[in-house]
Scaffold this motif. Structure first.
Motif, PDB file in Angstrom:
ATOM      1  N   GLU A   1      33.066  33.998  32.676  1.00 19.11           N
ATOM      2  CA  GLU A   1      33.055  35.607  31.808  1.00 19.11           C
ATOM      3  C   GLU A   1      34.119  36.050  31.045  1.00 19.11           C
ATOM      4  N   LEU A   2      35.231  35.833  31.321  1.00 24.78           N
ATOM      5  CA  LEU A   2      35.642  36.793  31.078  1.00 24.78           C
ATOM      6  C   LEU A   2      35.791  35.850  29.273  1.00 24.78           C
ATOM      7  N   LEU A   3      35.789  34.662  29.143  1.00 23.19           N
ATOM      8  CA  LEU A   3      36.174  34.002  27.655  1.00 23.19           C
ATOM      9  C   LEU A   3      34.598  33.368  27.217  1.00 23.19           C
ATOM     10  N   GLU A   4      33.763  33.918  28.339  1.00 22.56           N
ATOM     11  CA  GLU A   4      31.806  34.132  27.332  1.00 22.56           C
ATOM     12  C   GLU A   4      32.389  35.667  26.352  1.00 22.56           C
ATOM     13  N   THR A   5      32.128  36.576  27.244  1.00 17.83           N
ATOM     14  CA  THR A   5      32.408  37.886  26.940  1.00 17.83           C
ATOM     15  C   THR A   5      33.143  38.345  26.227  1.00 17.83           C
ATOM     16  N   SER A   6      34.023  37.429  25.979  1.00 22.91           N
ATOM     17  CA  SER A   6      34.773  37.491  24.157  1.00 22.91           C
ATOM     18  C   SER A   6      34.641  37.238  22.719  1.00 22.91           C
ATOM     19  N   ASP A   7      33.499  36.333  23.139  1.00 26.10           N
ATOM     20  CA  ASP A   7      32.392  35.949  22.278  1.00 26.10           C
ATOM     21  C   ASP A   7      32.816  34.994  21.303  1.00 26.10           C
ATOM     22  N   TYR A   8      34.204  34.102  21.824  1.00 26.01           N
ATOM     23  CA  TYR A   8      34.435  33.352  21.390  1.00 26.01           C
ATOM     24  C   TYR A   8      36.187  33.629  20.591  1.00 26.01           C
ATOM     25  N   GLU A   9      36.233  34.734  20.262  1.00 31.92           N
ATOM     26  CA  GLU A   9      37.679  34.943  20.237  1.00 31.92           C
ATOM     27  C   GLU A   9      38.780  34.330  20.904  1.00 31.92           C
ATOM     28  N   TYR A  10      39.762  34.520  21.132  1.00 37.62           N
ATOM     29  CA  TYR A  10      40.830  33.953  21.146  1.00 37.62           C
ATOM     30  C   TYR A  10      41.122  35.476  22.626  1.00 37.62           C
ATOM     31  N   VAL A  11      41.944  34.649  23.646  1.00 33.06           N
ATOM     32  CA  VAL A  11      41.563  35.591  25.652  1.00 33.06           C
ATOM     33  C   VAL A  11      42.728  34.985  26.101  1.00 33.06           C
ATOM     34  N   SER A  12      43.776  36.076  25.673  1.00 31.74           N
ATOM     35  CA  SER A  12      45.736  35.353  26.201  1.00 31.74           C
ATOM     36  C   SER A  12      45.185  35.777  28.182  1.00 31.74           C
ATOM     37  N   GLY A  13      46.146  34.409  27.877  1.00 32.95           N
ATOM     38  CA  GLY A  13      46.853  34.023  29.605  1.00 32.95           C
ATOM     39  C   GLY A  13      47.051  35.166  30.095  1.00 32.95           C
ATOM     40  N   GLN A  14      48.047  35.754  29.630  1.00 36.94           N
ATOM     41  CA  GLN A  14      48.378  37.009  30.274  1.00 36.94           C
ATOM     42  C   GLN A  14      47.539  37.695  30.707  1.00 36.94           C
ATOM     43  N   PHE A  15      46.172  38.120  29.676  1.00 34.57           N
ATOM     44  CA  PHE A  15      45.497  38.737  30.020  1.00 34.57           C
ATOM     45  C   PHE A  15      44.816  37.985  31.145  1.00 34.57           C
ATOM     46  N   LEU A  16      44.470  36.935  31.033  1.00 39.68           N
ATOM     47  CA  LEU A  16      43.189  36.332  31.962  1.00 39.68           C
ATOM     48  C   LEU A  16      44.221  36.499  33.779  1.00 39.68           C
ATOM     49  N   SER A  17      45.313  35.690  33.501  1.00 37.99           N
ATOM     50  CA  SER A  17      46.771  36.051  34.535  1.00 37.99           C
ATOM     51  C   SER A  17      46.088  37.249  35.345  1.00 37.99           C
ATOM     52  N   ASP A  18      46.473  38.604  34.733  1.00 38.63           N
ATOM     53  CA  ASP A  18      46.205  39.981  34.934  1.00 38.63           C
ATOM     54  C   ASP A  18      44.979  40.587  35.965  1.00 38.63           C
ATOM     55  N   LYS A  19      43.816  39.716  35.300  1.00 39.25           N
ATOM     56  CA  LYS A  19      42.871  40.178  35.149  1.00 39.25           C
ATOM     57  C   LYS A  19      42.616  39.106  37.132  1.00 39.25           C
ATOM     58  N   LEU A  20      42.464  37.992  37.356  1.00 38.44           N
ATOM     59  CA  LEU A  20      42.641  37.709  37.914  1.00 38.44           C
ATOM     60  C   LEU A  20      43.485  37.590  39.347  1.00 38.44           C
ATOM     61  N   HIS A  21      44.567  37.501  38.896  1.00 37.35           N
ATOM     62  CA  HIS A  21      45.554  37.350  39.571  1.00 37.35           C
ATOM     63  C   HIS A  21      45.957  36.709  40.551  1.00 37.35           C
ATOM     64  N   ILE A  22      45.757  35.698  39.324  1.00 33.64           N
ATOM     65  CA  ILE A  22      46.592  34.112  39.577  1.00 33.64           C
ATOM     66  C   ILE A  22      47.500  33.898  38.713  1.00 33.64           C
ATOM     67  N   SER A  23      48.376  32.822  38.763  1.00 29.53           N
ATOM     68  CA  SER A  23      49.774  32.494  37.547  1.00 29.53           C
ATOM     69  C   SER A  23      48.538  31.507  36.605  1.00 29.53           C
ATOM     70  N   ARG A  24      49.687  31.879  35.572  1.00 30.91           N
ATOM     71  CA  ARG A  24      49.279  31.498  33.891  1.00 30.91           C
ATOM     72  C   ARG A  24      48.975  29.642  34.629  1.00 30.91           C
ATOM     73  N   SER A  25      49.979  29.451  35.673  1.00 32.57           N
ATOM     74  CA  SER A  25      49.812  27.595  35.635  1.00 32.57           C
ATOM     75  C   SER A  25      48.437  27.537  36.084  1.00 32.57           C
ATOM     76  N   ALA A  26      47.612  28.586  36.655  1.00 31.85           N
ATOM     77  CA  ALA A  26      46.550  27.746  38.410  1.00 31.85           C
ATOM     78  C   ALA A  26      45.432  28.356  37.076  1.00 31.85           C
ATOM     79  N   ILE A  27      46.268  29.386  35.865  1.00 34.13           N
ATOM     80  CA  ILE A  27      44.474  29.604  35.200  1.00 34.13           C
ATOM     81  C   ILE A  27      44.244  27.986  34.253  1.00 34.13           C
ATOM     82  N   TRP A  28      45.846  27.401  33.935  1.00 31.32           N
ATOM     83  CA  TRP A  28      45.412  26.132  32.768  1.00 31.32           C
ATOM     84  C   TRP A  28      45.271  24.903  33.712  1.00 31.32           C
ATOM     85  N   LYS A  29      45.271  25.139  35.328  1.00 37.14           N
ATOM     86  CA  LYS A  29      44.338  24.137  35.951  1.00 37.14           C
ATOM     87  C   LYS A  29      42.296  24.578  36.273  1.00 37.14           C
ATOM     88  N   HIS A  30      42.710  25.417  35.874  1.00 38.55           N
ATOM     89  CA  HIS A  30      41.261  26.059  36.128  1.00 38.55           C
ATOM     90  C   HIS A  30      40.367  25.999  34.867  1.00 38.55           C
TER      91      HIS A  30
END
Length: 324
Positions: A10-39
């Motif tokens: 949802e976070l990636l698709e609502t960005s309308d194909y623009e870049y979303v920072s790993g830190q922003f995703l990490s903060d929003k989802l309350h998981i580590s940057r490496s967990a983001i990468w695994k997802h």
């Protein structure tokens, strides 16, 4: 894990194909940057093409249109329908799997879906041609608290859902041919098969089977049905994305089913009659060695076809009807 991945999509698709920072995703989802990468790696396995750029973040380059439990769950806005999805690349029939799952206590709203069926069937054991990746071949398990005599109403409800989705999502105009076919330009595009396990006063479960031709070209239907079958693509000239179509179908089915359970059949009946093929016209019916010509006026609460003759209104439950 899955709710987190769903939120990530949802976070990636609502960005309308623009870049979303790993830190922003990490903060929003309350998981580590490496967990983001695994997802992200898991999403790529399901067909997402994701671009990761240092100091910029991630963006979706392309979303998959391949059917899997994951791709159907991501973006599915239902409350209960399709929370449990059983996906098969190939199977004899989704109806067979649905009956087995229902007998093993699969929950209300379980969806069985296949890329292809090798022995798909319609009413009266007729064969349904279900080619790979070209259509929606799906069964839904329901456990409604209605009497078995009301079960035919769910076939009529399903037909209205399909007609709505086709009309709203494509440029085609759908008609419902009693009791369970969807036509576009007079050619069969979808069929519904409703089966149930019940006692005299209680339904154990109902399986609603849906077959919808989506992306076949007109020359892909077997010769025997070529002049009688259509797909959304052959009718519109356009490829249709299957995953969003399934999600829309499930969402509309859930809403229509909930309305039906709370308010009864009248809205379904009115909608069905607005889509009814040849409604208001004279049709010819062969039953019990006699031929009857009558005006087709609508559908009854028990699913029967209503006709008007010189002798008054009648219900038809079976018979050979000359539709064409």
């Amino acid at each position: 894990m899955e709710p987190t991945r769903n939120r990530l999509i949802e976070l990636l698709e609502t960005s309308d194909y623009e870049y979303v920072s790993g830190q922003f995703l990490s903060d929003k989802l309350h998981i580590s940057r490496s967990a983001i990468w695994k997802h992200m790696k898991e999403l790529e396995k399901d067909g997402y093409i994701i671009e990761g750029v240092p100091r910029k973040g991630y963006r979706i380059v392309k979303s998959p249109d391949k059917i899997s439990a994951n791709t159907l769950h991501w973006g599915l806005k239902t409350n209960w329908l399709g929370k449990n999805i059983i996906h098969k690349p190939t199977t004899k029939s989704t109806q067979l799997i649905a009956h087995q799952a229902a007998q093993e206590n699969a929950e209300h709203g379980t969806v069985i879906i296949a890329d292809e069926q090798t022995e798909g069937k319609g009413r009266m054991e007729r064969r349904w041609h279900s080619s790979k990746h070209k259509g929606i071949w799906m069964s839904i398990i329901l456990r409604p608290s209605i009497l078995p005599s009301a079960a035919p109403q769910l076939t009529l409800l399903t037909a209205t859902v399909l007609a709505d989705v086709i009309t709203e999502q494509t440029t085609a105009e759908a008609k419902i041919k009693w009791p369970n076919d969807l036509l576009i330009d007079g050619k069969k595009t979808a069929g519904i098969l409703t089966e149930m396990q019940a006692e005299q006063d209680r339904i154990h479960y109902i399986v609603v089977g849906i077959g919808l031709n989506v992306n076949q070209t007109s020359d892909e239907f077997p010769g025997i049905i070529n002049d009688r079958a259509a797909s959304l693509k052959s009718a519109t000239g356009e490829d249709q994305p299957i995953v969003p179509l399934i999600q829309q179908l499930l969402l509309k089915f859930e809403r229509s089913y909930d309305t039906f359970m709370h308010h009864g059949f009248s809205k379904v009946q009115t909608k069905w009659e607005s889509y009814g093929y040849r409604i208001g016209e004279t049709i010819r019916i062969r039953t019990n060695h006699k031929v009857l010509e009558a005006a087709f006026t609508g559908v009854a609460e028990d699913g029967a076809l209503l006709i008007e003759t010189g002798e008054g209104s009648q219900k038809i439950y079976s018979g050979e009807i000359e539709w064409f």
